[in-house]
Design an enzyme around this catalytic site. Structure first.
Site, PDB file in Angstrom:
ATOM      1  N   LYS A 190       0.690  -1.297   0.049  1.00 30.40           N
ATOM      2  CA  LYS A 190      -0.106   0.087   0.025  1.00 30.40           C
ATOM      3  C   LYS A 190       0.774   1.302   0.003  1.00 30.40           C
ATOM      4  CE  LYS A 190      -3.900  -2.214   2.070  1.00 30.40           C
ATOM      5  NZ  LYS A 190      -4.943  -1.922   3.256  1.00 30.40           N
ATOM      6  N   ILE A 191       1.902   1.347   0.792  1.00 30.30           N
ATOM      7  CA  ILE A 191       2.703   2.618   0.855  1.00 30.30           C
ATOM      8  C   ILE A 191       3.460   2.560  -0.299  1.00 30.30           C
ATOM      9  CG2 ILE A 191       4.619   3.604   2.180  1.00 30.30           C
ATOM     10  CD1 ILE A 191       3.470   2.292   4.979  1.00 30.30           C
ATOM     11  N   SER A 232      10.869   3.102   5.928  1.00 28.48           N
ATOM     12  CA  SER A 232      10.215   1.924   6.561  1.00 28.48           C
ATOM     13  C   SER A 232      10.769   1.429   7.797  1.00 28.48           C
ATOM     14  CB  SER A 232      10.254   0.625   5.375  1.00 28.48           C
ATOM     15  OG  SER A 232       9.906  -0.491   5.926  1.00 28.48           O
ATOM     16  N   ARG A 233      11.807   0.419   7.758  1.00 31.51           N
ATOM     17  CA  ARG A 233      12.541  -0.118   9.083  1.00 31.51           C
ATOM     18  C   ARG A 233      14.008   0.382   9.006  1.00 31.51           C
ATOM     19  NH1 ARG A 233       8.316   0.723  10.988  1.00 31.51           N
ATOM     20  NH2 ARG A 233       6.926  -0.484  12.093  1.00 31.51           N
ATOM     21  N   ASP A 289      14.618   8.000   7.662  1.00 32.10           N
ATOM     22  CA  ASP A 289      13.517   8.377   8.531  1.00 32.10           C
ATOM     23  C   ASP A 289      13.566   7.279   9.816  1.00 32.10           C
ATOM     24  OD1 ASP A 289      11.245   9.929   9.932  1.00 32.10           O
ATOM     25  OD2 ASP A 289      10.119   8.233   9.506  1.00 32.10           O
ATOM     26  N   GLU A 318      17.725   2.639  16.538  1.00 36.23           N
ATOM     27  CA  GLU A 318      17.050   3.789  16.943  1.00 36.23           C
ATOM     28  C   GLU A 318      16.499   3.683  18.282  1.00 36.23           C
ATOM     29  OE1 GLU A 318      12.757   3.950  15.375  1.00 36.23           O
ATOM     30  OE2 GLU A 318      14.060   4.027  13.768  1.00 36.23           O
ATOM     31  N   HIS A 356      11.881   9.099  12.719  1.00 34.10           N
ATOM     32  CA  HIS A 356      10.845   8.225  12.682  1.00 34.10           C
ATOM     33  C   HIS A 356       9.437   9.026  12.678  1.00 34.10           C
ATOM     34  CE1 HIS A 356       9.842   3.643  13.052  1.00 34.10           C
ATOM     35  NE2 HIS A 356       8.902   3.952  12.495  1.00 34.10           N
ATOM     36  N   GLN A 357       9.298   9.750  11.883  1.00 27.76           N
ATOM     37  CA  GLN A 357       8.245  10.704  11.736  1.00 27.76           C
ATOM     38  C   GLN A 357       7.347  10.726  10.614  1.00 27.76           C
ATOM     39  OE1 GLN A 357      10.566  14.425  11.706  1.00 27.76           O
ATOM     40  NE2 GLN A 357       8.867  15.280  10.468  1.00 27.76           N
ATOM     41  N   ALA A 358       7.684   9.678   9.742  1.00 20.42           N
ATOM     42  CA  ALA A 358       6.922   9.675   8.351  1.00 20.42           C
ATOM     43  C   ALA A 358       5.472   9.481   8.637  1.00 20.42           C
ATOM     44  CB  ALA A 358       7.522   8.507   7.555  1.00 20.42           C
TER      45      ALA A 358
END
Length: 334
Positions: free
Chosen positions: A153-154, A232-233, A257, A262, A294-296
């Protein structure tokens, strides 16, 4: 019943409290769930955790011993949870299986454009009233090649934006997405995608098979002037290898991101501390690298959907219902 929610950001707190109103009371904590904070959950049957929570054997044992029976994770990813231990302990674990794909896809493009057009450098200069253009030259993306690793989907939302830019579309996934193919995407092997793409964006989950999907060999396969984006990760990229390539002067830009180490850093204020992560410290010094925390996913639309789904997961648990969001137990009657 009162729900205990860990890792709640200031912007999220009123949304969570409003969503649970009329159903359950909720106590919001800004601390993240880990081995040090798990004892706080004693006496709470249901807890909610954020994506950066640590839910390993020790934490899950502590939660179960304290009476917790249900964990509602406020994210799609669940690589931070030891599901086998959770099932052995009889815990119910649910996640948010989907939320606005546009939040992440649009942010991935924000990172791509920021590094391509040197937005951060330009902004910093103009704050000092330095209006030179030296070193700010970017490239048109129209007619260039984008490689999308992961076309769910993304990835599909990211591809639609790339199609709007007029780019040549290459994709890689375990299964082709007909919607992407209809846009003109050609599915190819990963090495070919990396070798031909001017822009590479990652949209796959973090699994044992995808850890360091972009490792030393993959990085060397990419064009010297390519742009790499990961929203993503963090574990999808071997960051140590990436730093090595950046030190060699490769890549037009890298937008990250997420970061593989993290946990314990992102979402926290470390500005007055010495960060001991030498890899991250080196990474943020490169002028062609933009790192965000990590704000996406962090839009009112996506966060609202995440919270609404979390409330439904809790209500389903309370009513003895099962949905597609339940990870543990693996099987249960409806």
């Amino acid at each position: 019943m009162e729900i205990l929610a860990f890792g709640v950001q200031a912007d999220e707190k009123p949304l969570i409290e409003k969503a649970f109103a009329g159903h359950h009371d909720v106590r919001c904590l800004d601390v993240f769930l880990n081995e040090d904070t798990a004892p706080i959950a004693a006496g709470y049957e249901i807890i909610s955790a954020s994506v950066n929570a640590t839910l390993n054997n020790h934490v899950l044992q502590t939660l179960a011993a304290g009476g917790t029976q249900m964990i509602a994770q406020r994210s799609t990813g669940f690589n931070n949870i030891d599901l086998r231990v959770a099932e052995r302990l009889g815990l119910t674990v649910a996640r948010v299986s989907a939320y606005s794909p546009y939040s992440v896809a649009e942010f991935a493009w924000t990172l791509a454009m920021a590094v391509n057009r040197r937005i951060v450098r330009a902004s910093n200069r103009t704050r000092d009233f330095d209006f030179r253009l030296d070193g700010l030259m970017g490239r048109d993306l129209r007619g260039r090649t984008v490689g999308v690793l992961g076309t769910g989907k993304i990835g599909e939302a990211f591809t639609r934006i790339a199609h709007g830019f007029g780019m040549r579309l290459l994709g890689w996934d375990v299964a082709e997405n007909p919607a992407c193919a209809a846009l003109g995407m050609t599915y190819v092997e990963k090495d070919r995608l990396l070798a031909e793409a001017d822009l590479v964006s990652l949209h796959v989950p973090l699994l044992p098979s995808t850890r360091h999907l972009i490792g030393a060999d993959a990085l060397r396969t990419m064009k010297d002037d390519a742009i790499l984006v990961n929203s993503s990760r963090g574990g999808l990229i071997d960051t140590h290898a990436l730093v090595g390539e950046l030190r060699a002067g490769r890549f037009t830009g890298v937008g990250l991101d997420v970061y593989e180490a993290e946990a314990g850093l992102f979402f926290l204020d470390k500005s007055l501390e010495v960060v001991e992560d030498d890899t991250l410290a080196r990474l943020v010094t490169f002028p062609n690298v933009v790192v965000t925390s990590h704000q996406a996913y962090y839009t009112t639309d996506a966060v609202g959907q995440i919270i609404d789904t979390t409330v439904r997961n809790v209500l389903d648990y309370s009513a003895g219902r099962r949905s597609e969001n339940v990870l543990v137990p693996a099987e249960a009657s409806s």
